[in-house]
Design a protein around this motif. Structure first.
Motif, PDB file in Angstrom:
ATOM      1  N   UNK A 109       0.853  -1.187   0.000  1.00 59.25           N
ATOM      2  CA  UNK A 109       0.000   0.000   0.000  1.00 59.25           C
ATOM      3  C   UNK A 109       0.890   1.238   0.000  1.00 59.25           C
ATOM      4  N   UNK A 110       0.566   2.206  -0.861  1.00 63.14           N
ATOM      5  CA  UNK A 110       1.366   3.434  -0.929  1.00 63.14           C
ATOM      6  C   UNK A 110       0.464   4.646  -0.679  1.00 63.14           C
ATOM      7  N   UNK A 157     -14.560   0.645  23.913  1.00 57.70           N
ATOM      8  CA  UNK A 157     -13.165   0.209  23.801  1.00 57.70           C
ATOM      9  C   UNK A 157     -12.816  -0.184  22.365  1.00 57.70           C
ATOM     10  N   UNK A 158     -11.552  -0.096  22.082  1.00 53.35           N
ATOM     11  CA  UNK A 158     -11.046  -0.556  20.782  1.00 53.35           C
ATOM     12  C   UNK A 158      -9.597  -0.954  20.997  1.00 53.35           C
ATOM     13  N   UNK A 159      -9.071  -1.824  20.133  1.00 55.69           N
ATOM     14  CA  UNK A 159      -7.677  -2.234  20.343  1.00 55.69           C
ATOM     15  C   UNK A 159      -6.739  -1.064  20.088  1.00 55.69           C
ATOM     16  N   UNK A 160      -5.937  -0.738  21.053  1.00 56.07           N
ATOM     17  CA  UNK A 160      -4.996   0.371  20.900  1.00 56.07           C
ATOM     18  C   UNK A 160      -3.865  -0.078  19.984  1.00 56.07           C
ATOM     19  N   UNK A 161      -3.566   0.723  18.981  1.00 57.55           N
ATOM     20  CA  UNK A 161      -2.462   0.379  18.081  1.00 57.55           C
ATOM     21  C   UNK A 161      -1.716   1.646  17.707  1.00 57.55           C
ATOM     22  N   UNK A 162      -0.576   1.439  17.103  1.00 57.38           N
ATOM     23  CA  UNK A 162       0.295   2.523  16.729  1.00 57.38           C
ATOM     24  C   UNK A 162      -0.230   3.149  15.439  1.00 57.38           C
ATOM     25  N   UNK A 180      -1.886  -3.079  10.184  1.00 52.62           N
ATOM     26  CA  UNK A 180      -2.239  -3.087  11.620  1.00 52.62           C
ATOM     27  C   UNK A 180      -3.754  -2.962  11.776  1.00 52.62           C
ATOM     28  N   UNK A 181      -4.365  -2.096  10.969  1.00 48.23           N
ATOM     29  CA  UNK A 181      -5.829  -1.981  11.012  1.00 48.23           C
ATOM     30  C   UNK A 181      -6.495  -3.245  10.481  1.00 48.23           C
ATOM     31  N   UNK A 182      -5.920  -3.788   9.406  1.00 49.90           N
ATOM     32  CA  UNK A 182      -6.556  -4.925   8.735  1.00 49.90           C
ATOM     33  C   UNK A 182      -6.555  -6.186   9.607  1.00 49.90           C
ATOM     34  N   UNK A 183      -5.651  -6.199  10.582  1.00 54.01           N
ATOM     35  CA  UNK A 183      -5.598  -7.387  11.443  1.00 54.01           C
ATOM     36  C   UNK A 183      -6.754  -7.439  12.435  1.00 54.01           C
ATOM     37  N   UNK A 191     -12.822  -0.019   7.287  1.00 55.58           N
ATOM     38  CA  UNK A 191     -11.954   0.601   6.273  1.00 55.58           C
ATOM     39  C   UNK A 191     -12.248   0.063   4.873  1.00 55.58           C
ATOM     40  N   UNK A 192     -12.499  -1.233   4.773  1.00 56.10           N
ATOM     41  CA  UNK A 192     -12.795  -1.808   3.453  1.00 56.10           C
ATOM     42  C   UNK A 192     -14.122  -1.293   2.915  1.00 56.10           C
ATOM     43  N   UNK A 193     -15.104  -1.236   3.813  1.00 49.46           N
ATOM     44  CA  UNK A 193     -16.414  -0.757   3.374  1.00 49.46           C
ATOM     45  C   UNK A 193     -16.309   0.716   2.936  1.00 49.46           C
ATOM     46  N   UNK A 194     -15.554   1.487   3.713  1.00 54.23           N
ATOM     47  CA  UNK A 194     -15.371   2.897   3.356  1.00 54.23           C
ATOM     48  C   UNK A 194     -14.725   3.019   1.973  1.00 54.23           C
TER      49      UNK A 194
END
Ligand SMILES: [Zn+2]
Length: 405
Positions: A109-110, A157-162, A180-183, A191-194
């Protein structure tokens, strides 16, 4: 007594060979700043504490007298505040950029464009409305802002990520942060639906036809909950206002309990309405005790790497902000204490911010103490500290010094 903080965003810089190894601030003609500095105190302020990235959010929070270590929760909640979004206690705001991504082979992804071609607010509003209609859930809601800058509200809550700011990856690979989001199944679905909704939206089809970058994805970053901060009036008993063209600064002003003065034609660049800003500062001090005036132009010139514009922005800050405000207060016979400084350096050679401590002038119109005798520059700030064998103070100490009588 009136109190003022006048901030040139990104004013600081490094020595430049074309300027005979002087910095733009040192080289530019700034007679009023130099006079205030000679007759006032000069010191360094560490606006960006160790461990923080040198953003305008952290640095200006410091200049308002709040320790980022105690109060900084992220950039997005401040922008949400400026958009009059009320964040509930169980909600987190994410900055939601409309971006142009390129999905290549093997999941590469770029980040083609962090701003989707600086998409217009009119176009982006239609896209964000479509996203809210098609992709919102009990937990996710989209709020339209300006141009490519929007907010996603997340409940619970949501998974905290960098997360990473997209403008740090212009034309670079962003596979790792995207994955990281896709996991996470919930984020991946959002994100995919968007992306699907955006791909076929008429606004994007028209943009493609015109050869403009499509807003084909959202990018989430800068997340945080609303900081719970005592207002400046609660802390110091001061009523005051904040003047800036920048949403982030307005959000800071709101969470600090300041009145936000919106100036027509304040653009955030060298064509801004300086006069409107200076007049508004003088006017609000007729009834209030404190004003924070922020000028964005030197930072923008720094990011664009434009020396001529940066020199112009610095000279304008002196001639069109500092000078009329100081002269106006003097002609009214007002006693005042004033800080003139910057939030951070934006060196032309780096085109991004640094964490260097910033030179700061503290001037008292009664000229009670012996002045620094120095002109205002990064170098004289450092020399003064060396001579006095002092270390930079933090923003809270700086503000308390301003308020000392
Ligand atoms: Zn900047």
């Amino acid at each position: 007594m009136k109190y003022l903080i006048l901030v040139g965003d990104g004013l600081g810089d490094l020595p430049i060979a074309d300027l005979h190894d002087r910095t733009p601030l040192d080289f530019a003609e700034t007679p009023m700043l130099d006079a205030l500095c000679r007759n006032g105190r000069l010191f360094l302020t560490q606006t960006v504490p160790e461990g923080f990235s040198p953003g305008s959010d952290v640095a200006n929070l410091s200049l308002l007298g709040y320790r980022p270590e105690d109060y900084y929760t992220g950039r997005a909640p401040l922008e949400a505040a400026s958009m009059a979004i009320d964040l509930a206690e169980d909600e987190t705001a994410f900055r939601c950029n409309l971006v142009t991504l390129n999905h290549g082979v093997e999941n590469r992804v770029e980040m083609i464009d962090y701003s989707a071609g600086h998409i217009s607010s009119d176009e982006s509003r239609q896209l964000i409305e479509a996203l809210e209609k098609e992709c919102s859930t009990k937990r996710f809601h989209f709020k339209a802002g300006i141009s490519y800058r929007h907010i996603l509200l997340v409940k619970g809550d949501y998974p905290v990520m960098d997360t990473v700011p997209p403008h740090d990856f212009i034309e670079q690979e962003v596979t790792a942060p995207w994955l990281r989001y896709m996991q996470n199944p919930e984020w991946a679905q959002l994100l995919n639906k968007a992306s699907n909704v955006l791909a076929t939206h008429p606004v994007n089809l028209q943009r493609a036809e015109k050869g403009l970058n499509k807003a084909n994805a959202i990018w989430l970053w800068g997340e945080g909950k609303l900081p719970s901060m005592p207002s400046i009036s609660e802390r110091f008993g001061l009523r005051g206002s904040l003047i800036s063209a920048v949403d982030l600064l307005k959000g800071l002003g709101i969470v600090a309990g300041l009145e936000i003065l919106n100036i027509p034609d304040a653009t955030g660049y060298i064509d801004t309405n300086y006069r409107g800003k200076a007049d508004a500062a003088l006017k609000c001090l007729q009834t209030q005790d404190f004003v924070f005036v922020h000028v964005e132009a030197p930072d923008e010139a720094g990011h664009q790497g434009l020396l001529k514009d940066k020199l112009q922005a610095i000279e304008d800050f002196d001639a069109k902000i500092v000078t009329p405000i100081v002269s106006g207060l003097r002609s009214r016979g007002e006693e005042f204490r004033l800080i003139a400084t910057m939030d951070h350096y934006t060196p032309l050679s780096l085109r991004t911010h640094t964490s260097d401590p910033v030179p700061t002038i503290l001037y008292d119109s009664r000229e009670l103490e012996k002045g620094s005798g120095q002109n205002f520059s990064e170098k004289t700030g450092q020399q003064t500290m060396n001579t006095l064998n002092k270390t930079p103070s933090d923003g809270e100490t700086m503000l308390k010094q301003l308020l000392q009588q």
